[in-house]
Design a protein around this motif. Structure first.
Motif, PDB file in Angstrom:
ATOM      1  N   THR A   1      -3.070  -5.125   6.521  1.00 13.31           N
ATOM      2  CA  THR A   1      -2.390  -6.307   5.981  1.00 13.31           C
ATOM      3  C   THR A   1      -3.031  -6.796   4.694  1.00 13.31           C
ATOM      4  OG1 THR A   1      -3.745  -7.807   7.305  1.00 13.31           O
ATOM      5  CG2 THR A   1      -1.660  -7.112   8.261  1.00 13.31           C
ATOM      6  N   LEU A   2      -2.189  -7.272   3.806  1.00 14.54           N
ATOM      7  CA  LEU A   2      -2.593  -8.047   2.635  1.00 14.54           C
ATOM      8  C   LEU A   2      -2.075  -9.447   2.903  1.00 14.54           C
ATOM      9  CD1 LEU A   2      -1.541  -5.696  -0.307  1.00 14.54           C
ATOM     10  CD2 LEU A   2      -3.837  -6.085   0.568  1.00 14.54           C
ATOM     11  N   VAL A   3      -2.926 -10.435   2.744  1.00 12.39           N
ATOM     12  CA  VAL A   3      -2.552 -11.797   3.118  1.00 12.39           C
ATOM     13  C   VAL A   3      -2.688 -12.718   1.906  1.00 12.39           C
ATOM     14  CG1 VAL A   3      -3.055 -13.713   4.664  1.00 12.39           C
ATOM     15  CG2 VAL A   3      -3.331 -11.374   5.468  1.00 12.39           C
ATOM     16  N   ALA A   4      -1.650 -13.523   1.685  1.00 11.71           N
ATOM     17  CA  ALA A   4      -1.662 -14.504   0.602  1.00 11.71           C
ATOM     18  C   ALA A   4      -1.286 -15.863   1.163  1.00 11.71           C
ATOM     19  CB  ALA A   4      -0.676 -14.095  -0.490  1.00 11.71           C
ATOM     20  N   ASP A   5      -1.924 -16.905   0.628  1.00 12.65           N
ATOM     21  CA  ASP A   5      -1.665 -18.259   1.120  1.00 12.65           C
ATOM     22  C   ASP A   5      -0.559 -18.982   0.368  1.00 12.65           C
ATOM     23  OD1 ASP A   5      -2.926 -18.817  -1.259  1.00 12.65           O
ATOM     24  OD2 ASP A   5      -4.581 -19.930  -0.365  1.00 12.65           O
ATOM     25  N   GLY A   6       0.121 -18.288  -0.517  1.00  7.92           N
ATOM     26  CA  GLY A   6       1.235 -18.887  -1.240  1.00  7.92           C
ATOM     27  C   GLY A   6       1.829 -17.894  -2.221  1.00  7.92           C
TER      28      GLY A   6
ATOM     29  N   GLN B   1       2.008 -17.679  -5.562  1.00  8.24           N
ATOM     30  CA  GLN B   1       1.227 -17.199  -6.699  1.00  8.24           C
ATOM     31  C   GLN B   1       0.139 -16.226  -6.244  1.00  8.24           C
ATOM     32  OE1 GLN B   1       1.949 -17.641 -10.040  1.00  8.24           O
ATOM     33  NE2 GLN B   1       0.502 -15.938 -10.094  1.00  8.24           N
ATOM     34  N   ALA B   2      -0.479 -16.500  -5.118  1.00  4.95           N
ATOM     35  CA  ALA B   2      -1.488 -15.577  -4.588  1.00  4.95           C
ATOM     36  C   ALA B   2      -0.864 -14.222  -4.274  1.00  4.95           C
ATOM     37  CB  ALA B   2      -2.147 -16.171  -3.349  1.00  4.95           C
TER      38      ALA B   2
ATOM     39  N   LEU C   1      -1.801 -10.593  -5.910  1.00  3.55           N
ATOM     40  CA  LEU C   1      -2.127  -9.399  -5.116  1.00  3.55           C
ATOM     41  C   LEU C   1      -1.297  -8.203  -5.570  1.00  3.55           C
ATOM     42  CD1 LEU C   1      -2.392 -10.630  -1.410  1.00  3.55           C
ATOM     43  CD2 LEU C   1      -4.166  -9.498  -2.730  1.00  3.55           C
ATOM     44  N   LEU C   2      -0.014  -8.422  -5.778  1.00  3.05           N
ATOM     45  CA  LEU C   2       0.878  -7.332  -6.164  1.00  3.05           C
ATOM     46  C   LEU C   2       0.608  -6.847  -7.579  1.00  3.05           C
ATOM     47  CD1 LEU C   2       4.210  -8.586  -4.595  1.00  3.05           C
ATOM     48  CD2 LEU C   2       2.684  -6.799  -3.732  1.00  3.05           C
ATOM     49  N   ALA C   3       0.093  -7.716  -8.432  1.00  5.64           N
ATOM     50  CA  ALA C   3      -0.201  -7.337  -9.813  1.00  5.64           C
ATOM     51  C   ALA C   3      -1.297  -6.274  -9.872  1.00  5.64           C
ATOM     52  CB  ALA C   3      -0.607  -8.568 -10.617  1.00  5.64           C
ATOM     53  N   GLY C   4      -2.068  -6.158  -8.802  1.00  6.59           N
ATOM     54  CA  GLY C   4      -3.114  -5.141  -8.747  1.00  6.59           C
ATOM     55  C   GLY C   4      -2.571  -3.729  -8.629  1.00  6.59           C
ATOM     56  N   GLY C   5      -1.273  -3.594  -8.392  1.00  4.23           N
ATOM     57  CA  GLY C   5      -0.638  -2.281  -8.333  1.00  4.23           C
ATOM     58  C   GLY C   5      -0.719  -1.588  -6.988  1.00  4.23           C
ATOM     59  N   ARG C   6      -1.270  -2.253  -6.001  1.00  6.18           N
ATOM     60  CA  ARG C   6      -1.358  -1.648  -4.671  1.00  6.18           C
ATOM     61  C   ARG C   6       0.042  -1.591  -4.062  1.00  6.18           C
ATOM     62  NH1 ARG C   6      -5.588  -3.697  -0.145  1.00  6.18           N
ATOM     63  NH2 ARG C   6      -5.166  -2.091   1.380  1.00  6.18           N
ATOM     64  N   PRO C   7       0.460  -0.415  -3.567  1.00 10.07           N
ATOM     65  CA  PRO C   7       1.809  -0.315  -3.008  1.00 10.07           C
ATOM     66  C   PRO C   7       1.952  -1.103  -1.707  1.00 10.07           C
ATOM     67  CG  PRO C   7       0.627   1.751  -2.707  1.00 10.07           C
ATOM     68  CD  PRO C   7      -0.263   0.847  -3.514  1.00 10.07           C
ATOM     69  N   VAL C   8       3.119  -1.718  -1.540  1.00 17.00           N
ATOM     70  CA  VAL C   8       3.431  -2.493  -0.347  1.00 17.00           C
ATOM     71  C   VAL C   8       4.746  -1.965   0.206  1.00 17.00           C
ATOM     72  CG1 VAL C   8       4.025  -4.788   0.516  1.00 17.00           C
ATOM     73  CG2 VAL C   8       2.240  -4.540  -1.206  1.00 17.00           C
ATOM     74  N   GLN C   9       4.755  -1.633   1.493  1.00 15.62           N
ATOM     75  CA  GLN C   9       5.965  -1.092   2.104  1.00 15.62           C
ATOM     76  C   GLN C   9       6.828  -2.168   2.739  1.00 15.62           C
ATOM     77  OE1 GLN C   9       4.255   1.882   4.678  1.00 15.62           O
ATOM     78  NE2 GLN C   9       4.445   3.441   3.095  1.00 15.62           N
ATOM     79  N   VAL C  10       6.205  -3.219   3.255  1.00 19.41           N
ATOM     80  CA  VAL C  10       6.937  -4.299   3.922  1.00 19.41           C
ATOM     81  C   VAL C  10       6.303  -5.621   3.516  1.00 19.41           C
ATOM     82  CG1 VAL C  10       7.505  -5.350   6.151  1.00 19.41           C
ATOM     83  CG2 VAL C  10       7.497  -2.859   5.922  1.00 19.41           C
ATOM     84  N   ALA C  11       7.132  -6.617   3.258  1.00 17.15           N
ATOM     85  CA  ALA C  11       6.626  -7.954   2.936  1.00 17.15           C
ATOM     86  C   ALA C  11       7.201  -8.958   3.931  1.00 17.15           C
ATOM     87  CB  ALA C  11       7.026  -8.350   1.522  1.00 17.15           C
TER      88      ALA C  11
END
Length: 70
Positions: free
Chosen positions: A23-28, A30-31, A35-45
């Protein structure tokens, strides 16, 4: 996962990790964008439906394309 409520974040993260998911966790919003600006692929949000500043449906839309960029 994006949720402004700390209790909800902890509970959902715990459940997802019990299922063996990373998991990648954001508290809002902008966070999450940061996180996504780092280029790490995300399959489900998983995005909270109601957050201050940007709700889930608005946050889940693809970003507007910039002229000349794919």
């Amino acid at each position: 996962m994006v949720d402004d409520n700390a209790t909800s974040r902890r509970a959902l993260q715990s459940q997802l990790e019990r299922w063996g998911l990373e998991t990648l966790v954001a508290d809002g919003p902008q966070a999450a964008v940061d996180l996504l600006a780092g280029g790490r692929p995300v399959q489900v949000a998983l995005i909270d439906l109601q957050m201050p500043g940007m709700d889930g449906p608005r946050h889940g839309r693809p970003p507007a394309r910039t002229a000349g960029r794919p």
